[in-house]
Structures are given as structure tokens and as C-alpha cells.
Design a protein around this motif. Sequence first.
Motif, PDB file in Angstrom:
ATOM      1  N   ARG A 182       0.941  -1.370  -0.014  1.00 12.33           N
ATOM      2  CA  ARG A 182      -0.030  -0.012   0.033  1.00 12.33           C
ATOM      3  C   ARG A 182       0.863   1.320  -0.250  1.00 12.33           C
ATOM      4  NH1 ARG A 182      -2.943  -1.757   3.802  1.00 12.33           N
ATOM      5  NH2 ARG A 182      -4.516  -2.637   2.223  1.00 12.33           N
ATOM      6  N   ASP A 183       1.833   1.366   0.963  1.00 12.82           N
ATOM      7  CA  ASP A 183       2.805   2.311   0.870  1.00 12.82           C
ATOM      8  C   ASP A 183       3.476   2.679  -0.536  1.00 12.82           C
ATOM      9  OD1 ASP A 183       4.467   4.402   2.263  1.00 12.82           O
ATOM     10  OD2 ASP A 183       5.959   2.844   2.103  1.00 12.82           O
ATOM     11  N   LEU A 184       4.159   1.520  -0.993  1.00 13.23           N
ATOM     12  CA  LEU A 184       4.787   1.727  -2.323  1.00 13.23           C
ATOM     13  C   LEU A 184       3.848   2.194  -3.630  1.00 13.23           C
ATOM     14  CD1 LEU A 184       7.353  -1.174  -1.975  1.00 13.23           C
ATOM     15  CD2 LEU A 184       7.735   1.314  -1.562  1.00 13.23           C
TER      16      LEU A 184
ATOM     17  N   ASN B  72       5.211   0.919  -7.331  1.00 13.16           N
ATOM     18  CA  ASN B  72       4.699  -0.352  -7.402  1.00 13.16           C
ATOM     19  C   ASN B  72       3.958  -0.688  -8.561  1.00 13.16           C
ATOM     20  OD1 ASN B  72       4.480  -3.104  -6.194  1.00 13.16           O
ATOM     21  ND2 ASN B  72       3.398  -2.477  -4.486  1.00 13.16           N
ATOM     22  N   TRP B  73       4.781  -1.582  -9.425  1.00 11.69           N
ATOM     23  CA  TRP B  73       4.163  -1.840 -10.899  1.00 11.69           C
ATOM     24  C   TRP B  73       3.800  -3.214 -10.942  1.00 11.69           C
ATOM     25  CZ3 TRP B  73       8.781   0.852 -10.374  1.00 11.69           C
ATOM     26  CH2 TRP B  73       8.766   2.342 -10.461  1.00 11.69           C
ATOM     27  N   VAL B  74       2.799  -3.391 -12.095  1.00 11.47           N
ATOM     28  CA  VAL B  74       2.594  -4.900 -12.229  1.00 11.47           C
ATOM     29  C   VAL B  74       2.743  -5.158 -13.648  1.00 11.47           C
ATOM     30  CG1 VAL B  74       0.595  -4.914 -10.230  1.00 11.47           C
ATOM     31  CG2 VAL B  74      -0.073  -4.401 -12.640  1.00 11.47           C
ATOM     32  N   ALA B  75       2.861  -6.472 -14.082  1.00 13.48           N
ATOM     33  CA  ALA B  75       2.804  -7.074 -15.275  1.00 13.48           C
ATOM     34  C   ALA B  75       1.585  -7.543 -15.467  1.00 13.48           C
ATOM     35  CB  ALA B  75       4.054  -7.899 -15.708  1.00 13.48           C
ATOM     36  N   ALA B  76       0.490  -7.049 -16.270  1.00  9.46           N
ATOM     37  CA  ALA B  76      -0.613  -7.523 -16.456  1.00  9.46           C
ATOM     38  C   ALA B  76      -1.106  -8.118 -17.740  1.00  9.46           C
ATOM     39  CB  ALA B  76      -1.779  -6.371 -16.359  1.00  9.46           C
TER      40      ALA B  76
ATOM     41  N   PHE C 133       4.981  -8.521 -10.447  1.00 11.49           N
ATOM     42  CA  PHE C 133       5.167  -7.263 -10.224  1.00 11.49           C
ATOM     43  C   PHE C 133       6.606  -6.840  -9.477  1.00 11.49           C
ATOM     44  CE2 PHE C 133       4.671  -9.388  -6.003  1.00 11.49           C
ATOM     45  CZ  PHE C 133       5.471  -8.839  -5.376  1.00 11.49           C
ATOM     46  N   LEU C 134       6.639  -5.475  -9.700  1.00 13.13           N
ATOM     47  CA  LEU C 134       8.064  -5.056  -9.140  1.00 13.13           C
ATOM     48  C   LEU C 134       7.746  -3.957  -8.087  1.00 13.13           C
ATOM     49  CD1 LEU C 134      11.283  -4.057 -11.090  1.00 13.13           C
ATOM     50  CD2 LEU C 134      10.158  -2.680  -9.551  1.00 13.13           C
ATOM     51  N   SER C 135       8.260  -4.129  -7.010  1.00 13.58           N
ATOM     52  CA  SER C 135       8.125  -2.932  -5.771  1.00 13.58           C
ATOM     53  C   SER C 135       9.367  -2.283  -5.543  1.00 13.58           C
ATOM     54  CB  SER C 135       7.737  -3.529  -4.501  1.00 13.58           C
ATOM     55  OG  SER C 135       6.251  -4.133  -4.509  1.00 13.58           O
ATOM     56  N   ALA C 136       9.416  -0.890  -5.819  1.00 15.82           N
ATOM     57  CA  ALA C 136      10.612  -0.254  -5.487  1.00 15.82           C
ATOM     58  C   ALA C 136      10.136   1.018  -4.684  1.00 15.82           C
ATOM     59  CB  ALA C 136      11.049   0.047  -6.825  1.00 15.82           C
ATOM     60  N   GLU C 137      11.208   1.723  -4.459  1.00 19.20           N
ATOM     61  CA  GLU C 137      11.302   3.022  -3.739  1.00 19.20           C
ATOM     62  C   GLU C 137      12.256   3.930  -4.090  1.00 19.20           C
ATOM     63  OE1 GLU C 137      10.394   4.190   1.071  1.00 19.20           O
ATOM     64  OE2 GLU C 137      11.462   2.313   0.529  1.00 19.20           O
ATOM     65  N   ILE C 138      12.046   4.960  -4.243  1.00 15.25           N
ATOM     66  CA  ILE C 138      13.238   6.293  -4.505  1.00 15.25           C
ATOM     67  C   ILE C 138      13.663   6.625  -3.011  1.00 15.25           C
ATOM     68  CG2 ILE C 138      13.491   8.495  -5.100  1.00 15.25           C
ATOM     69  CD1 ILE C 138      11.123   8.149  -7.080  1.00 15.25           C
ATOM     70  N   ILE C 139      14.980   6.426  -3.183  1.00 16.64           N
ATOM     71  CA  ILE C 139      15.726   6.558  -1.678  1.00 16.64           C
ATOM     72  C   ILE C 139      16.945   7.328  -2.200  1.00 16.64           C
ATOM     73  CG2 ILE C 139      16.873   5.789   0.262  1.00 16.64           C
ATOM     74  CD1 ILE C 139      15.270   2.949  -0.252  1.00 16.64           C
ATOM     75  N   GLY C 140      16.725   8.777  -1.795  1.00 19.35           N
ATOM     76  CA  GLY C 140      17.858   9.602  -2.144  1.00 19.35           C
ATOM     77  C   GLY C 140      18.006   9.711  -3.677  1.00 19.35           C
TER      78      GLY C 140
END
Length: 185
Positions: free
Chosen positions: A59-61, A67-71, A80-87
Motif C-alpha cells: 500500500r505504501d509503495l 509498485n508496478w504490475v505486469a498485467a 510485479f516489481l516493488s521499488a522505492e526512491i531513496i535519495g
Amino acid sequence: MDGAPTGKVGPSRVTIRLAREDEIETLRQIERSAAQSFRLIEAFSWLAVGDVQSAERHRDLIGKGTNWVAAAGDDEPVGFLSAEIIGRDLHIWEISVDHLHQGFGIGRKLIGHATDEAARRNLDAVTLTTFRTIPWNCPFYERLGFRTLDDDALSPRLADVLDEEAGHGLSRDTRCAMQLTQPGT
């Protein structure tokens, strides 16, 4: 897996889009399905029944737009691929493809989308941590242009991620951090 398309699909038959909150449980099921590949490796077979990314983390991502899905088919997620921008980095926390759809380039397409997003957002690099010797981990990412970071090249953030993983049973000697530097940085 309930709700998953039964036919195998390749990358040309999937679209990458942002994940939706109503898909969180499906994403968790995909991760459980993807983890079944670890059953083939005795030392890591425990991962096949281990924890998956929490609903709250998804939910946060999703809220952060990373947070992207291959549909496929009727817009049903198969990966799916969950990622986050850090710096200045886009850090990939998890990439999973349903076990029935593995080996057809969907993971490669998800990684391509993440690297394109990092470039679009003018980030410096894409980072991740993974298993050193499992063929669909480190060797896969190396083929996509990622390089393994030696311990002395680790940022404090990536060292902390590896330490936290070790605290959850993922031995440091089996893990590595990897980086794909964006062109022009």
C-alpha cells in the motif's frame, strides 16, 4: 493461484502499469507462487514458505507510485516489481513473477520499466539486493547490466539493507548488492 490467467504469457502479451490497492492480495499470492522456485534449491527451500511483502508495504509503495504490475489477459497481474526512491536511487525491494509465467521475459520487462522510470525521474541508479549464485538472481541482473558491488563499494544504506536481511535469516555470504548506473551519471 485464484484469479490468475491459466495460459502462459510472454512479455509482448503483458502491459506494465501501476499497481492498485485492490490488487494487494493478488500481489502477495504472486510472490508466494514465485517463491516456489526456491524449493529446487535445498539450502533455500525454506523461502518457498516464508513471509512475503506485507499488505501495508504494498500500500505504501502504491501510494508512492513505485509498485508496478505486469498485467495479462483481462488486465490480471502475473508479476510485479516493488521499488522505492531513496535519495538519488530507485531501490528494487521485490520482483516476482507467478511461477506459471516465469522464463518468458516478464521479469526482464518489469526491470526495463523500472530503469526507464528511474531515467524519467532523473535518478542516478537502480539498486537491489539479491542472492549471489541463484541463476534467476545475480546472474540474471548481470545480464541486464547491473554490477555487483564489493563490500568496500557499498553505500551505508545498502550495507544496512544487507545487515537487516541477515537478521531475517539471509546470510550475508549468500547475498550481494547490485547497481545499474543510469546513463549520463
